[in-house]
Design a protein around this motif. Structure first.
Motif, PDB file in Angstrom:
ATOM      1  N   ARG A 107       0.856  -1.191   0.000  1.00 50.70           N
ATOM      2  CA  ARG A 107       0.000   0.000   0.000  1.00 50.70           C
ATOM      3  C   ARG A 107       0.887   1.235   0.000  1.00 50.70           C
ATOM      4  NH1 ARG A 107      -4.701  -1.544   4.447  1.00 50.70           N
ATOM      5  NH2 ARG A 107      -5.443  -3.450   3.399  1.00 50.70           N
ATOM      6  N   SER A 108       0.302   2.357  -0.406  1.00 50.59           N
ATOM      7  CA  SER A 108       1.106   3.561  -0.604  1.00 50.59           C
ATOM      8  C   SER A 108       0.996   4.563   0.536  1.00 50.59           C
ATOM      9  CB  SER A 108       0.693   4.243  -1.922  1.00 50.59           C
ATOM     10  OG  SER A 108      -0.675   4.607  -1.873  1.00 50.59           O
ATOM     11  N   ASN A 109       0.224   4.252   1.617  1.00 55.28           N
ATOM     12  CA  ASN A 109       0.124   5.241   2.700  1.00 55.28           C
ATOM     13  C   ASN A 109       1.430   5.284   3.493  1.00 55.28           C
ATOM     14  OD1 ASN A 109      -0.010   3.349   5.071  1.00 55.28           O
ATOM     15  ND2 ASN A 109      -1.838   2.644   3.978  1.00 55.28           N
ATOM     16  N   GLY A 110       1.586   6.335   4.305  1.00 59.74           N
ATOM     17  CA  GLY A 110       2.853   6.596   4.989  1.00 59.74           C
ATOM     18  C   GLY A 110       3.270   5.486   5.922  1.00 59.74           C
ATOM     19  N   HIS A 111       2.306   4.928   6.664  1.00 58.93           N
ATOM     20  CA  HIS A 111       2.651   3.886   7.635  1.00 58.93           C
ATOM     21  C   HIS A 111       3.223   2.656   6.935  1.00 58.93           C
ATOM     22  CE1 HIS A 111       2.448   1.327  11.154  1.00 58.93           C
ATOM     23  NE2 HIS A 111       1.745   0.439  10.435  1.00 58.93           N
ATOM     24  N   ASN A 112       2.544   2.222   5.881  1.00 62.81           N
ATOM     25  CA  ASN A 112       3.011   1.045   5.161  1.00 62.81           C
ATOM     26  C   ASN A 112       4.329   1.294   4.427  1.00 62.81           C
ATOM     27  OD1 ASN A 112       1.008  -0.806   5.885  1.00 62.81           O
ATOM     28  ND2 ASN A 112      -0.403   0.006   4.360  1.00 62.81           N
ATOM     29  N   ALA A 113       4.519   2.539   3.958  1.00 63.23           N
ATOM     30  CA  ALA A 113       5.773   2.876   3.284  1.00 63.23           C
ATOM     31  C   ALA A 113       6.953   2.759   4.250  1.00 63.23           C
ATOM     32  CB  ALA A 113       5.707   4.286   2.707  1.00 63.23           C
ATOM     33  N   LEU A 114       6.730   3.204   5.520  1.00 61.86           N
ATOM     34  CA  LEU A 114       7.782   3.108   6.527  1.00 61.86           C
ATOM     35  C   LEU A 114       8.055   1.644   6.885  1.00 61.86           C
ATOM     36  CD1 LEU A 114       9.733   4.522   8.438  1.00 61.86           C
ATOM     37  CD2 LEU A 114       7.869   4.700  10.113  1.00 61.86           C
ATOM     38  N   SER A 115       6.979   0.871   7.010  1.00 60.17           N
ATOM     39  CA  SER A 115       7.145  -0.553   7.297  1.00 60.17           C
ATOM     40  C   SER A 115       7.885  -1.253   6.163  1.00 60.17           C
ATOM     41  CB  SER A 115       5.771  -1.214   7.502  1.00 60.17           C
ATOM     42  OG  SER A 115       5.103  -0.648   8.598  1.00 60.17           O
ATOM     43  N   HIS A 116       7.575  -0.836   4.927  1.00 62.28           N
ATOM     44  CA  HIS A 116       8.244  -1.399   3.764  1.00 62.28           C
ATOM     45  C   HIS A 116       9.743  -1.088   3.778  1.00 62.28           C
ATOM     46  CE1 HIS A 116       8.953  -2.488  -0.408  1.00 62.28           C
ATOM     47  NE2 HIS A 116       9.428  -1.283  -0.645  1.00 62.28           N
ATOM     48  N   LEU A 117      10.065   0.162   4.151  1.00 67.24           N
ATOM     49  CA  LEU A 117      11.469   0.561   4.241  1.00 67.24           C
ATOM     50  C   LEU A 117      12.198  -0.258   5.305  1.00 67.24           C
ATOM     51  CD1 LEU A 117      13.835   2.429   3.531  1.00 67.24           C
ATOM     52  CD2 LEU A 117      12.923   4.076   5.177  1.00 67.24           C
ATOM     53  N   LYS A 118      11.571  -0.397   6.481  1.00 67.41           N
ATOM     54  CA  LYS A 118      12.188  -1.177   7.561  1.00 67.41           C
ATOM     55  C   LYS A 118      12.390  -2.625   7.136  1.00 67.41           C
ATOM     56  CE  LYS A 118      10.513   1.520  11.531  1.00 67.41           C
ATOM     57  NZ  LYS A 118       9.650   1.484  12.739  1.00 67.41           N
ATOM     58  N   HIS A 119      11.388  -3.160   6.430  1.00 66.61           N
ATOM     59  CA  HIS A 119      11.479  -4.544   5.967  1.00 66.61           C
ATOM     60  C   HIS A 119      12.663  -4.720   5.015  1.00 66.61           C
ATOM     61  CE1 HIS A 119      10.262  -8.491   4.560  1.00 66.61           C
ATOM     62  NE2 HIS A 119      10.284  -8.039   3.313  1.00 66.61           N
ATOM     63  N   ASN A 120      12.824  -3.772   4.083  1.00 63.16           N
ATOM     64  CA  ASN A 120      13.922  -3.853   3.121  1.00 63.16           C
ATOM     65  C   ASN A 120      15.280  -3.684   3.786  1.00 63.16           C
ATOM     66  OD1 ASN A 120      12.789  -4.460   0.600  1.00 63.16           O
ATOM     67  ND2 ASN A 120      12.053  -2.370   0.353  1.00 63.16           N
ATOM     68  N   LEU A 121      15.342  -2.761   4.750  1.00 64.97           N
ATOM     69  CA  LEU A 121      16.596  -2.577   5.474  1.00 64.97           C
ATOM     70  C   LEU A 121      16.954  -3.827   6.263  1.00 64.97           C
ATOM     71  CD1 LEU A 121      16.204   1.095   6.792  1.00 64.97           C
ATOM     72  CD2 LEU A 121      17.652   0.297   4.926  1.00 64.97           C
ATOM     73  N   GLY A 122      15.917  -4.463   6.814  1.00 70.89           N
ATOM     74  CA  GLY A 122      16.137  -5.701   7.545  1.00 70.89           C
ATOM     75  C   GLY A 122      16.602  -6.832   6.647  1.00 70.89           C
ATOM     76  N   ARG A 123      16.181  -6.813   5.375  1.00 70.37           N
ATOM     77  CA  ARG A 123      16.608  -7.840   4.415  1.00 70.37           C
ATOM     78  C   ARG A 123      18.028  -7.558   3.900  1.00 70.37           C
ATOM     79  NH1 ARG A 123      13.083 -10.915   1.328  1.00 70.37           N
ATOM     80  NH2 ARG A 123      14.180 -10.296  -0.591  1.00 70.37           N
ATOM     81  N   CYS A 124      18.280  -6.298   3.550  1.00 71.01           N
ATOM     82  CA  CYS A 124      19.557  -5.951   2.907  1.00 71.01           C
ATOM     83  C   CYS A 124      20.699  -5.778   3.904  1.00 71.01           C
ATOM     84  CB  CYS A 124      19.396  -4.666   2.100  1.00 71.01           C
ATOM     85  SG  CYS A 124      18.293  -4.822   0.682  1.00 71.01           S
ATOM     86  N   GLY A 125      20.384  -5.209   5.080  1.00 72.34           N
ATOM     87  CA  GLY A 125      21.436  -4.904   6.051  1.00 72.34           C
ATOM     88  C   GLY A 125      22.325  -6.082   6.401  1.00 72.34           C
ATOM     89  N   PRO A 126      21.743  -7.219   6.824  1.00 77.49           N
ATOM     90  CA  PRO A 126      22.589  -8.369   7.186  1.00 77.49           C
ATOM     91  C   PRO A 126      23.422  -8.884   6.017  1.00 77.49           C
ATOM     92  CG  PRO A 126      20.374  -8.636   8.075  1.00 77.49           C
ATOM     93  CD  PRO A 126      20.330  -7.458   7.153  1.00 77.49           C
TER      94      PRO A 126
END
Length: 210
Positions: A107-126
């Motif tokens: 979804r494109s709302n702000g809350h989901n966008a932030l969750s999406h960012l955190k999810h991607n950082l959690g995938r890429c960071g390690p």
């Protein structure tokens, strides 16, 4: 003589300087540098070691005086992962992000966008962290082998192996320059971004230093 200084000895190659000449008639190497201390210092710092460390950018060895590591209690250290902007310029890092970054949030709302960012950082960071650790280990292994090679060459230093010594020194310097750049990126990113300008950031930083 008034200071009553004593030679602390050394580990490593005996000679601390050479003129690096390739002519056998003018090539010279000597032990010009040494660590010394008086009786009071020796009583206070009895567990010391002295190494002659070969320098890749100087014709003198570094006289390295340090506390014997066997006398220092070990403590476990934890370090926080920090992203280096320079990694984004490497193909390996780009490929890791392409493989693990989910492009579109559900979804494109702000809350989901932030969750999406955190999810991607959690995938890429390690993944990036694992790559950085392996790359650093590989670089340290290469540097260790080069230093050992340099140590062996200098132990048998003569006019005949000056070209080989110069070649190894150049490679050591290249790796150390890369390490220095990485350290600058980690510790001085904020200065690169805003510190060189006449901004409120600069003035507030100066106030904190005072």
């Amino acid at each position: 003589m008034e200071c009553q200084l004593q030679d602390l000895g050394y580990k490593g190659n005996m000679f601390t300087w050479s003129n690096r000449r390739r002519d056998p008639n003018s090539f010279i190497k000597e032990r010009l540098d040494r660590a010394v201390a008086n009786h009071e210092w020796l009583q206070r710092w009895e567990h010391y070691l002295v190494h002659h460390v070969k320098m890749s950018s100087s014709d003198h060895s570094c006289i390295y005086v340090f506390w014997d590591p066997s006398q220092i209690p070990r403590r476990r250290r934890t370090t926080k992962f920090k992203y280096d902007p320079g990694w984004g310029c490497t193909e390996t890092c780009k490929e890791l992000v392409r493989q693990h970054w989910v492009v579109k949030p559900m979804r494109s709302n702000g809350h989901n966008a932030l969750s999406h960012l955190k999810h991607n950082l959690g995938r890429c960071g390690p993944m990036i962290q694992q790559w950085v650790v392996k790359d650093k280990q590989k670089q340290q292994s290469t540097l260790k082998k080069l230093n050992e090679n340099l140590e062996n060459l200098i132990a048998e230093e003569s006019h005949e192996n000056q070209e080989a010594i110069s070649s190894v020194r150049s490679e050591v310097n290249r790796i150390r320059e890369d390490e220095e750049k990485a350290l600058k990126n980690l510790s001085k990113q904020h200065w690169f971004m805003a510190g060189a300008q006449n901004t409120s950031f600069f003035h507030s930083s100066m106030k904190q230093r005072r």
